[in-house]
Design a protein around this motif. Structure first.
Motif, PDB file in Angstrom:
ATOM      1  N   ASP A 148      -5.322  -2.788   7.741  1.00  0.00           N
ATOM      2  CA  ASP A 148      -4.875  -1.468   7.292  1.00  0.00           C
ATOM      3  C   ASP A 148      -4.075  -1.577   6.002  1.00  0.00           C
ATOM      4  O   ASP A 148      -4.238  -0.767   5.083  1.00  0.00           O
ATOM      5  N   ALA A 149      -3.213  -2.581   5.930  1.00  0.00           N
ATOM      6  CA  ALA A 149      -2.458  -2.792   4.693  1.00  0.00           C
ATOM      7  C   ALA A 149      -3.394  -3.120   3.536  1.00  0.00           C
ATOM      8  O   ALA A 149      -3.204  -2.644   2.410  1.00  0.00           O
ATOM      9  N   ASP A 150      -4.423  -3.914   3.806  1.00  0.00           N
ATOM     10  CA  ASP A 150      -5.391  -4.255   2.768  1.00  0.00           C
ATOM     11  C   ASP A 150      -6.142  -3.011   2.284  1.00  0.00           C
ATOM     12  O   ASP A 150      -6.438  -2.879   1.091  1.00  0.00           O
ATOM     13  N   ILE A 151      -6.469  -2.100   3.218  1.00  0.00           N
ATOM     14  CA  ILE A 151      -7.166  -0.876   2.832  1.00  0.00           C
ATOM     15  C   ILE A 151      -6.302  -0.039   1.906  1.00  0.00           C
ATOM     16  O   ILE A 151      -6.774   0.488   0.891  1.00  0.00           O
ATOM     17  N   VAL A 152      -5.041   0.074   2.244  1.00  0.00           N
ATOM     18  CA  VAL A 152      -4.129   0.844   1.400  1.00  0.00           C
ATOM     19  C   VAL A 152      -4.063   0.240   0.000  1.00  0.00           C
ATOM     20  O   VAL A 152      -4.022   0.951  -1.004  1.00  0.00           O
ATOM     21  N   GLU A 153      -4.103  -1.085  -0.068  1.00  0.00           N
ATOM     22  CA  GLU A 153      -3.982  -1.760  -1.358  1.00  0.00           C
ATOM     23  C   GLU A 153      -5.302  -1.837  -2.116  1.00  0.00           C
ATOM     24  O   GLU A 153      -5.296  -2.063  -3.325  1.00  0.00           O
ATOM     25  N   GLY A 154      -6.447  -1.659  -1.434  1.00  0.00           N
ATOM     26  CA  GLY A 154      -7.690  -1.711  -2.207  1.00  0.00           C
ATOM     27  C   GLY A 154      -8.942  -2.040  -1.449  1.00  0.00           C
ATOM     28  O   GLY A 154     -10.056  -1.746  -1.900  1.00  0.00           O
ATOM     29  N   TYR A 155      -8.829  -2.675  -0.278  1.00  0.00           N
ATOM     30  CA  TYR A 155     -10.005  -2.991   0.528  1.00  0.00           C
ATOM     31  C   TYR A 155     -10.432  -1.726   1.271  1.00  0.00           C
ATOM     32  O   TYR A 155      -9.604  -0.889   1.615  1.00  0.00           O
ATOM     33  N   GLY A 156     -11.719  -1.547   1.515  1.00  0.00           N
ATOM     34  CA  GLY A 156     -12.163  -0.361   2.235  1.00  0.00           C
ATOM     35  C   GLY A 156     -13.076   0.508   1.385  1.00  0.00           C
ATOM     36  O   GLY A 156     -13.037   0.460   0.145  1.00  0.00           O
ATOM     37  N   TRP A 157     -13.878   1.340   2.069  1.00  0.00           N
ATOM     38  CA  TRP A 157     -14.871   2.166   1.408  1.00  0.00           C
ATOM     39  C   TRP A 157     -14.800   3.587   1.958  1.00  0.00           C
ATOM     40  O   TRP A 157     -14.740   3.786   3.187  1.00  0.00           O
ATOM     41  N   LEU A 158     -14.854   4.552   1.085  1.00  0.00           N
ATOM     42  CA  LEU A 158     -14.844   5.949   1.504  1.00  0.00           C
ATOM     43  C   LEU A 158     -16.156   6.320   2.196  1.00  0.00           C
ATOM     44  O   LEU A 158     -17.217   5.797   1.845  1.00  0.00           O
ATOM     45  N   PRO A 159     -16.110   7.234   3.167  1.00  0.00           N
ATOM     46  CA  PRO A 159     -17.362   7.760   3.717  1.00  0.00           C
ATOM     47  C   PRO A 159     -18.142   8.486   2.623  1.00  0.00           C
ATOM     48  O   PRO A 159     -17.539   9.131   1.745  1.00  0.00           O
ATOM     49  N   ILE A 210      -4.375  10.752   9.701  1.00  0.00           N
ATOM     50  CA  ILE A 210      -3.795   9.872   8.687  1.00  0.00           C
ATOM     51  C   ILE A 210      -4.919   9.476   7.739  1.00  0.00           C
ATOM     52  O   ILE A 210      -5.907   8.863   8.164  1.00  0.00           O
ATOM     53  N   THR A 211      -4.780   9.824   6.477  1.00  0.00           N
ATOM     54  CA  THR A 211      -5.857   9.565   5.526  1.00  0.00           C
ATOM     55  C   THR A 211      -5.333   8.807   4.317  1.00  0.00           C
ATOM     56  O   THR A 211      -4.133   8.785   4.034  1.00  0.00           O
ATOM     57  N   VAL A 212      -6.267   8.199   3.599  1.00  0.00           N
ATOM     58  CA  VAL A 212      -5.916   7.381   2.451  1.00  0.00           C
ATOM     59  C   VAL A 212      -7.105   7.314   1.508  1.00  0.00           C
ATOM     60  O   VAL A 212      -8.261   7.436   1.934  1.00  0.00           O
ATOM     61  N   VAL A 213      -6.812   7.134   0.240  1.00  0.00           N
ATOM     62  CA  VAL A 213      -7.825   6.734  -0.727  1.00  0.00           C
ATOM     63  C   VAL A 213      -7.656   5.228  -0.908  1.00  0.00           C
ATOM     64  O   VAL A 213      -6.621   4.789  -1.424  1.00  0.00           O
ATOM     65  N   PRO A 214      -8.590   4.395  -0.423  1.00  0.00           N
ATOM     66  CA  PRO A 214      -8.416   2.945  -0.526  1.00  0.00           C
ATOM     67  C   PRO A 214      -8.067   2.517  -1.944  1.00  0.00           C
ATOM     68  O   PRO A 214      -8.698   2.943  -2.911  1.00  0.00           O
ATOM     69  N   GLY A 215      -7.039   1.690  -2.037  1.00  0.00           N
ATOM     70  CA  GLY A 215      -6.610   1.201  -3.334  1.00  0.00           C
ATOM     71  C   GLY A 215      -5.575   2.059  -4.025  1.00  0.00           C
ATOM     72  O   GLY A 215      -5.111   1.722  -5.107  1.00  0.00           O
ATOM     73  N   GLN A 216      -5.175   3.163  -3.392  1.00  0.00           N
ATOM     74  CA  GLN A 216      -4.146   4.036  -3.954  1.00  0.00           C
ATOM     75  C   GLN A 216      -3.017   4.163  -2.939  1.00  0.00           C
ATOM     76  O   GLN A 216      -3.004   5.081  -2.108  1.00  0.00           O
ATOM     77  N   PRO A 217      -2.048   3.235  -2.958  1.00  0.00           N
ATOM     78  CA  PRO A 217      -0.987   3.226  -1.946  1.00  0.00           C
ATOM     79  C   PRO A 217      -0.230   4.543  -1.824  1.00  0.00           C
ATOM     80  O   PRO A 217       0.197   4.910  -0.728  1.00  0.00           O
ATOM     81  N   ASP A 218      -0.068   5.256  -2.929  1.00  0.00           N
ATOM     82  CA  ASP A 218       0.669   6.512  -2.874  1.00  0.00           C
ATOM     83  C   ASP A 218      -0.127   7.634  -2.220  1.00  0.00           C
ATOM     84  O   ASP A 218       0.403   8.727  -2.004  1.00  0.00           O
ATOM     85  N   SER A 219      -1.394   7.367  -1.890  1.00  0.00           N
ATOM     86  CA  SER A 219      -2.230   8.430  -1.330  1.00  0.00           C
ATOM     87  C   SER A 219      -2.130   8.531   0.187  1.00  0.00           C
ATOM     88  O   SER A 219      -2.640   9.480   0.785  1.00  0.00           O
TER      89      SER A 219
END
Length: 347
Positions: free
Chosen positions: A42-53, A4-13
């Motif tokens: 996790d919800a915060d990461i989807v919305e914008g919190y979090g940092w890519l490796p 399960i992957t995401v681009v933080p701050g991009q909910p559609d990703s």
């Protein structure tokens, strides 16, 4: 394999992606991912919190983990089939004085990393690797309830730090108040009961399973205003992050009480506060208010011990909904009866 992957701050990703299998390593545990828990982070990461490796364009999400060892280095203390969970935070590379002593939850310079949150891929994949020193072996009797260890580690630290503060005097607390009956609050209540305290839990709703879960612990469930409870708690574990409530708590506790804040406020509320009077009361009553975040290895071990002494049937009722990897996004949105939502990495 799938993750399960995401681009933080991009909910559609958010989605299930094909990622490379872990490369064989003689120094790392290879783990079959079983479950990850979903929380507000996790919800915060989807919305914008979090940092890519570094060097990657997507983050494997998931910091609440459970898996089974597939392969372990010789002499690591682990063996194939062991039930394990991964610690979340890693020390900064400098390291600061706290990180150098294994207290990365007290990192002084903010350069720590966190799996599934900050610059490190998480545990939301069908297989993952981990250094033995960051893996926690769980009681096999816990089964799927082992996924609760990360939230349990948060309140294990809260209780540990609270007890250290109480060591400043000879008296010991008798009445505990936990504010918020989410997974963190319920686990905090469980640990309070395990300590022999008279535990009370305050929440904003009385529908759903939470009140019965509290009652089945031997604790008392409340709704309403904290001023109307008729309590003077000696210790408070605050799990809502609701700013006005935090201010109110300081006015209702017993003398020399300790209030531990574990919730994070997400709003921008402003409340009128009689700051001088509040300051006077806190000074004269020896009140301590402190914040606690994340957990060290010692706290994960404390959490594993607490879970191993809990009623597994009660713990299992905290896991209110399971979703497959493909429905991770749905799991971010709570249903009325949800307590803890988990993702099945095998489905």
């Amino acid at each position: 394999m799938q993750a399960i992957t995401v681009v933080p701050g991009q909910p559609d990703s958010v989605g299930v992606s094909e990622v490379a299998d872990p490369e064989a390593s003689p120094d790392l545990l290879l783990v079959e991912g079983r479950l990850i828990g979903i929380c507000g982070t996790d919800a915060d990461i989807v919305e914008g919190y979090g940092w890519l490796p570094p060097g990657k364009d997507r983050l494997v999400i998931g910091h609440e983990s459970l898996g089974a060892v597939l392969d372990a280095p010789e002499g690591s203390g682990f063996a194939a089939g062991d039930l394990v969970a991964g610690i979340v935070r890693r020390p900064d590379p400098v390291p600061c004085p706290a990180c150098a002593r294994g207290e990365w939850d007290f990192c002084r310079n903010g350069r720590y990393t966190e799996r599934g949150i900050k610059e490190l891929d998480g545990y939301g994949s069908q297989r993952w690797q981990i250094e033995p020193e960051y893996a926690i072996k769980l009681d096999p009797a816990l089964g799927d309830c082992g996924v609760l260890i990360e939230p349990a580690s948060v309140v294990a630290k809260a209780w540990d730090q609270t007890e250290r503060i109480f060591a400043r005097s000879t008296w010991r607390p008798e009445v505990a108040l936990v504010t918020g009956a989410g997974p963190i609050g319920l686990l905090a209540a469980m640990m309070g009961v395990q300590r022999g305290l008279d535990v009370h839990v305050l929440d904003i709703v009385d529908s759903g399973p939470k009140s019965q879960l509290v009652a089945d612990l031997g604790a008392t469930f409340h709704t309403g205003d904290v001023h109307d409870l008729g309590l003077e708690p000696d210790v408070v574990i605050e799990c809502t992050g609701h700013g006005p409530l935090v201010v109110d708590l300081a006015t209702v506790v017993s003398p020399a009480a300790v209030i531990c804040l574990t919730g994070i406020s997400s709003g921008t509320r402003s409340v009128p506060v009689g700051a001088d009077q509040l300051n006077k009361e806190m000074v004269l009553e020896n009140t301590v208010v402190f914040g606690s975040v994340n957990a060290s290895r010692a706290n994960f071990e404390q959490a594993a011990d607490a879970l191993s002494h809990a009623d597994v049937g009660w713990l299992a009722r905290l896991i209110s909904r399971r979703v497959p990897m493909s429905d991770f996004t749905d799991g971010l949105h709570k249903h009325p009866d949800d307590v803890k939502v988990v993702v099945d990495l095998r489905a």
